[in-house]
Design an enzyme around this catalytic site. Structure first.
Site, short mmCIF file in Angstrom:
data_model
loop_
_atom_site.label_atom_id
_atom_site.label_comp_id
_atom_site.label_asym_id
_atom_site.label_seq_id
_atom_site.Cartn_x
_atom_site.Cartn_y
_atom_site.Cartn_z
CB ALA A 29 -1.12 -0.32 1.11
CG ASN A 30 0.41 4.86 -1.70
OD1 ASN A 30 -0.64 5.33 -1.52
ND2 ASN A 30 -0.18 4.09 -3.03
#
Ligand code: C5P
Length: 222
Positions: A29-30
């Site tokens: 993810a980010n």
């Protein structure tokens, strides 16, 4: 739906990060919060647009008057965006993961005492913005992308506009505290020039962008 200059228009907005599964319990993810994309969806709806907000996993509340489609991965986001077409404009504010795992493990990967860590093979995700901006019967008349840059912000945004084939790029300098923070300082790169906007709350950036979109879609009212 609100009354306003975007009444009768359909706008698709992407927002948030994507989650790319590694196995049933892990993902890539980010740090995207979805704040800017959700604020843009809200601002467009406030001007009367019918808005489809395709959002990755975020903690933001659904903006009022907006149809929200929740997705996890980049591939799901692309499918949801394509299912939402046709649209008068598409605003790609999502921080789509560039890569996904080449294979998703069907069972939780096990840590085995004394064994080396498993390799993580990556595959390139589809580029949603470039796909939307490609010529074709369903290309929205106005396609807007974002560029998060830490150096040569405007130069890189101009190059990105050409590479993606989109109409506008909203460029922001993410070297400071922009990602997840309340404010944004952006440059709007269009086919005719570059505007440097002051540092503003993300909701105000959204209102200004929505107003510009309304003008672009209703040139007779400018
Ligand atoms: O290539 P880069 O990630 O820097 O481009 C950012 C812009 O492209 C953003 O508008 C983002 O929403 C969009 N994008 C996308 N799909 C991807 C990668 C980026 O729509 N796979």
């Amino acid at each position: 739906l609100a009354d306003g200059p975007l009444k009768g228009r359909h706008v698709v907005v992407t927002s948030g990060p994507t989650h790319e599964p590694i196995d049933p319990v892990r993902y890539i993810a980010n740090r995207s919060s979805g704040k800017q994309g959700h604020a843009i969806a809200a601002a467009l709806a406030a001007l009367g647009a019918r808005v489809t907000l395709v959002s990755g996993p975020v903690a933001q509340p659904d903006p009022p008057g907006v149809h929200v489609v929740r997705v996890e991965s980049a591939r799901d986001m692309l499918a949801a965006v394509q299912a939402a077409l046709p649209a008068d404009a598409a605003i790609c504010a999502a921080a789509v993961a560039d890569w996904r795992t080449a294979r998703e493990a069907s069972q939780k990967m096990k840590k085995v005492q004394g064994e080396a860590p498993p390799p993580l093979d990556l595959a390139l995700n589809p580029d949603i913005l470039a796909t939307l901006a490609a010529r074709g019967p369903h290309r929205p008349p106005l396609v807007v992308g974002f560029a998060a840059e830490t150096e040569k912000v405007v130069d890189n945004a101009i190059a990105k506009r050409a590479k993606k084939g989109c109409d506008w790029i909203v460029a922001n300098d993410v070297s400071g505290d922009v990602m997840g923070g309340p404010d944004n300082a952006v440059h709007l790169v269009t086919g005719t020039g570059v505007e440097d906007w002051p540092r503003l709350p993300k909701a105000e950036v959204a209102r200004r962008l929505a107003a510009r979109i309304a003008t672009a879609l209703n040139p007779e009212s400018a």
